[in-house]
Design a protein around this motif. Sequence first.
Motif, PDB file in Angstrom:
ATOM      1  N   GLN A 214      -8.303   4.541   4.595  1.00  0.00           N
ATOM      2  CA  GLN A 214      -7.005   3.926   4.901  1.00  0.00           C
ATOM      3  C   GLN A 214      -7.100   2.825   5.957  1.00  0.00           C
ATOM      4  O   GLN A 214      -6.424   1.812   5.837  1.00  0.00           O
ATOM      5  CB  GLN A 214      -6.019   5.004   5.359  1.00  0.00           C
ATOM      6  CG  GLN A 214      -4.617   4.465   5.622  1.00  0.00           C
ATOM      7  CD  GLN A 214      -3.569   5.544   5.598  1.00  0.00           C
ATOM      8  OE1 GLN A 214      -3.221   6.052   4.527  1.00  0.00           O
ATOM      9  NE2 GLN A 214      -3.067   5.922   6.748  1.00  0.00           N
TER      10      GLN A 214
ATOM     11  N   TRP B 126      -8.050   8.376  -3.652  1.00  0.00           N
ATOM     12  CA  TRP B 126      -8.140   8.399  -2.188  1.00  0.00           C
ATOM     13  C   TRP B 126      -8.844   7.132  -1.749  1.00  0.00           C
ATOM     14  O   TRP B 126      -9.500   6.459  -2.559  1.00  0.00           O
ATOM     15  CB  TRP B 126      -8.900   9.640  -1.716  1.00  0.00           C
ATOM     16  CG  TRP B 126      -8.652  10.015  -0.280  1.00  0.00           C
ATOM     17  CD1 TRP B 126      -9.551  10.013   0.741  1.00  0.00           C
ATOM     18  CD2 TRP B 126      -7.420  10.466   0.298  1.00  0.00           C
ATOM     19  NE1 TRP B 126      -8.961  10.438   1.916  1.00  0.00           N
ATOM     20  CE2 TRP B 126      -7.647  10.720   1.669  1.00  0.00           C
ATOM     21  CE3 TRP B 126      -6.135  10.673  -0.215  1.00  0.00           C
ATOM     22  CZ2 TRP B 126      -6.659  11.167   2.549  1.00  0.00           C
ATOM     23  CZ3 TRP B 126      -5.140  11.121   0.646  1.00  0.00           C
ATOM     24  CH2 TRP B 126      -5.396  11.369   2.004  1.00  0.00           C
TER      25      TRP B 126
ATOM     26  N   SER C  37       0.905   5.490   0.083  1.00  0.00           N
ATOM     27  CA  SER C  37       0.190   6.756   0.228  1.00  0.00           C
ATOM     28  C   SER C  37       1.118   7.768   0.882  1.00  0.00           C
ATOM     29  O   SER C  37       1.808   7.441   1.846  1.00  0.00           O
ATOM     30  CB  SER C  37      -1.071   6.588   1.083  1.00  0.00           C
ATOM     31  OG  SER C  37      -1.667   7.850   1.326  1.00  0.00           O
TER      32      SER C  37
ATOM     33  N   TRP D  18      -1.923   2.122  -4.861  1.00  0.00           N
ATOM     34  CA  TRP D  18      -1.275   3.428  -4.715  1.00  0.00           C
ATOM     35  C   TRP D  18      -2.340   4.519  -4.665  1.00  0.00           C
ATOM     36  O   TRP D  18      -3.112   4.701  -5.588  1.00  0.00           O
ATOM     37  CB  TRP D  18      -0.338   3.678  -5.898  1.00  0.00           C
ATOM     38  CG  TRP D  18       0.653   4.802  -5.691  1.00  0.00           C
ATOM     39  CD1 TRP D  18       0.511   5.888  -4.891  1.00  0.00           C
ATOM     40  CD2 TRP D  18       1.933   4.925  -6.307  1.00  0.00           C
ATOM     41  NE1 TRP D  18       1.625   6.696  -4.964  1.00  0.00           N
ATOM     42  CE2 TRP D  18       2.521   6.122  -5.833  1.00  0.00           C
ATOM     43  CE3 TRP D  18       2.653   4.151  -7.229  1.00  0.00           C
ATOM     44  CZ2 TRP D  18       3.778   6.561  -6.248  1.00  0.00           C
ATOM     45  CZ3 TRP D  18       3.903   4.585  -7.639  1.00  0.00           C
ATOM     46  CH2 TRP D  18       4.473   5.773  -7.143  1.00  0.00           C
ATOM     47  N   VAL D  19      -2.364   5.253  -3.567  1.00  0.00           N
ATOM     48  CA  VAL D  19      -3.232   6.431  -3.448  1.00  0.00           C
ATOM     49  C   VAL D  19      -2.499   7.621  -4.057  1.00  0.00           C
ATOM     50  O   VAL D  19      -1.471   8.059  -3.549  1.00  0.00           O
ATOM     51  CB  VAL D  19      -3.582   6.711  -1.975  1.00  0.00           C
ATOM     52  CG1 VAL D  19      -4.267   8.076  -1.843  1.00  0.00           C
ATOM     53  CG2 VAL D  19      -4.480   5.623  -1.426  1.00  0.00           C
TER      54      VAL D  19
ATOM     55  N   TYR E 217       0.860  -1.181   0.000  1.00  0.00           N
ATOM     56  CA  TYR E 217       0.000   0.000   0.000  1.00  0.00           C
ATOM     57  C   TYR E 217       0.897   1.231   0.000  1.00  0.00           C
ATOM     58  O   TYR E 217       1.864   1.321   0.771  1.00  0.00           O
ATOM     59  CB  TYR E 217      -0.899  -0.022   1.238  1.00  0.00           C
ATOM     60  CG  TYR E 217      -1.692   1.237   1.480  1.00  0.00           C
ATOM     61  CD1 TYR E 217      -2.502   1.779   0.493  1.00  0.00           C
ATOM     62  CD2 TYR E 217      -1.638   1.878   2.714  1.00  0.00           C
ATOM     63  CE1 TYR E 217      -3.236   2.933   0.731  1.00  0.00           C
ATOM     64  CE2 TYR E 217      -2.374   3.033   2.960  1.00  0.00           C
ATOM     65  CZ  TYR E 217      -3.160   3.559   1.963  1.00  0.00           C
ATOM     66  OH  TYR E 217      -3.884   4.699   2.191  1.00  0.00           O
TER      67      TYR E 217
ATOM     68  N   SER F 151      -0.973   7.842  10.046  1.00  0.00           N
ATOM     69  CA  SER F 151      -0.598   6.680   9.233  1.00  0.00           C
ATOM     70  C   SER F 151       0.281   5.710  10.016  1.00  0.00           C
ATOM     71  O   SER F 151       0.130   4.494   9.919  1.00  0.00           O
ATOM     72  CB  SER F 151       0.132   7.131   7.963  1.00  0.00           C
ATOM     73  OG  SER F 151      -0.750   7.818   7.097  1.00  0.00           O
TER      74      SER F 151
ATOM     75  N   ARG G 260      -3.148  11.174  -4.662  1.00  0.00           N
ATOM     76  CA  ARG G 260      -3.933  12.383  -4.435  1.00  0.00           C
ATOM     77  C   ARG G 260      -3.814  13.302  -5.658  1.00  0.00           C
ATOM     78  O   ARG G 260      -2.705  13.497  -6.178  1.00  0.00           O
ATOM     79  CB  ARG G 260      -3.385  13.073  -3.187  1.00  0.00           C
ATOM     80  CG  ARG G 260      -4.340  13.985  -2.476  1.00  0.00           C
ATOM     81  CD  ARG G 260      -3.685  14.565  -1.229  1.00  0.00           C
ATOM     82  NE  ARG G 260      -2.724  15.607  -1.526  1.00  0.00           N
ATOM     83  CZ  ARG G 260      -1.470  15.633  -1.097  1.00  0.00           C
ATOM     84  NH1 ARG G 260      -0.988  14.653  -0.366  1.00  0.00           N
ATOM     85  NH2 ARG G 260      -0.676  16.642  -1.412  1.00  0.00           N
TER      86      ARG G 260
ATOM     87  N   THR H 147       5.054   4.847   3.119  1.00  0.00           N
ATOM     88  CA  THR H 147       4.348   5.968   3.733  1.00  0.00           C
ATOM     89  C   THR H 147       5.227   7.191   3.919  1.00  0.00           C
ATOM     90  O   THR H 147       6.451   7.081   4.040  1.00  0.00           O
ATOM     91  CB  THR H 147       3.777   5.538   5.107  1.00  0.00           C
ATOM     92  OG1 THR H 147       3.218   6.671   5.780  1.00  0.00           O
ATOM     93  CG2 THR H 147       4.860   4.939   6.009  1.00  0.00           C
TER      94      THR H 147
END
Length: 482
Positions: free
Chosen positions: A359, A356, A296, A324-325, A294, A379, A327, A373
């Motif tokens: 999470q 988005w 972000s 993958w976030v 993950y 987070s 934004r 991260t």
Amino acid sequence: MAQEGAGGKGKPHAVVVVYPLQGHVIPVTHLALRLAARGFAVTVVNTEAVHDQTARALGVDPARYDVFADARASASPETMDVRYELVSDGLPVGFDRSLHHDEFMGALLKAFSGNVEEVLRRVVVDPAATCLVTDTFFVWPATLARKLGITYVSFWTEPALIFNLYYHVHLLTKNGHFGCDEPRKDTITYIPGVPAIEPHELMSYLQETDTTSVVHRIIFKAFEEARGADYVLCNTVEELEPSTIAALRAEKPFYAVGPIFPAGFARSAVATSMWAESDCSSWLDAQPAGSVLYISFGSYAHVTKQELHEIAGGVLASGARFLWVMRPDIVSSDDPDPLPEGFAAASVGRGLVVPWCCQVEVLSHASVGGFLTHCGWNSVLESVWAGVPMLCFPLLTDQFTNRRLVVREWRVGVPIGDRGTVFTDEVRMRIEGVMSGKEGEELRQAVKKVRATLEAAAAPDGSSQRSFNEFIEELTRRCGGR
């Protein structure tokens, strides 16, 4: 006498002011719910811009949206006595605060307090029964609380270590580690409760030589105000930062009450996301256990296009599955599609890119085995609670100091490069090590131990729960509640 008008006879009244950044909105909202559940009448003061963005993320009309409606519907009026007020942050609702960061910070520094004071003068019926609960980073709370004759509770959303460093910035300045043209590079050993910390582990704003920026002015003023707080609540756990918390308790009443999560570590009953959340569950369900990385970089800081391309190259080269976030403004609002050309085609079948997500739901999914991260504190706590090791690429502010906790102290993550010096080969190697190597197994075992510490603290007889109980008893006495 406790306040009648704020929500019922005999109830103390907490006015909770939300700091208008995503990473602050989440914990303060859930703190407000905790206060309501413990018998406080609560007035939450949010900015018009955050309210507007949150409502639009849900696809509802901001003018008709009551953010606490669902929470009230699922609880008794006695335990969910929450009012909601909106205030301007000094800028038009449609203003791009991401693209024009300094103007946004300038408004928070200069224009916001007057608007908050107008709301407070309207909602504070009985000053003796009222407390003001605000983010430590506001520059006016102690002054405003004194003016209105109410108690000030400073809410710190980051680790106690970072509060402590800012609180003692005068020592860093006196010793030449901050606030001069050529700061010292040797180990810092004189901060109470911090045996040793390296200059490169300080928050980004304390590593800079230009201390005249709007953010520096906010930090300096905010911590002047923090010295006037009656109480400090911190979203941390005593067992993770014992010496630091002990040193702060010698200064003023300081309560470690973390981790502050939505109930059940699940999607919150109160909307706290400023972006529409993609549902990733079907894709995650189709992936093998522990196979997904993950990625972000949070809600606020930006990366450069070059950094993003190096990281993307490493992700592709690692062969790992990933979520993958991305934004929309991660590089800039003016560059909504910053990934390298061909990235999407090269990752078909093993990667999903979304703008988005929720999470806590993603980190809790069995298919997620690692988290690349920015090391924002929410987070970090969420990743530990979910038992997911971290690959740390801090971008701004507290994130460099958070990385120290994650990598050096708890050993539940690994570093990935640094700003301006992150390279594809290292990213690939780190991902492979965490997702499939022996290093990853060791990290997972370490995360389990730290998670157990968080769980124990949050349990009914745990340190954070005891600390919160003590705080509630003291505040209830002070505010004349029953």
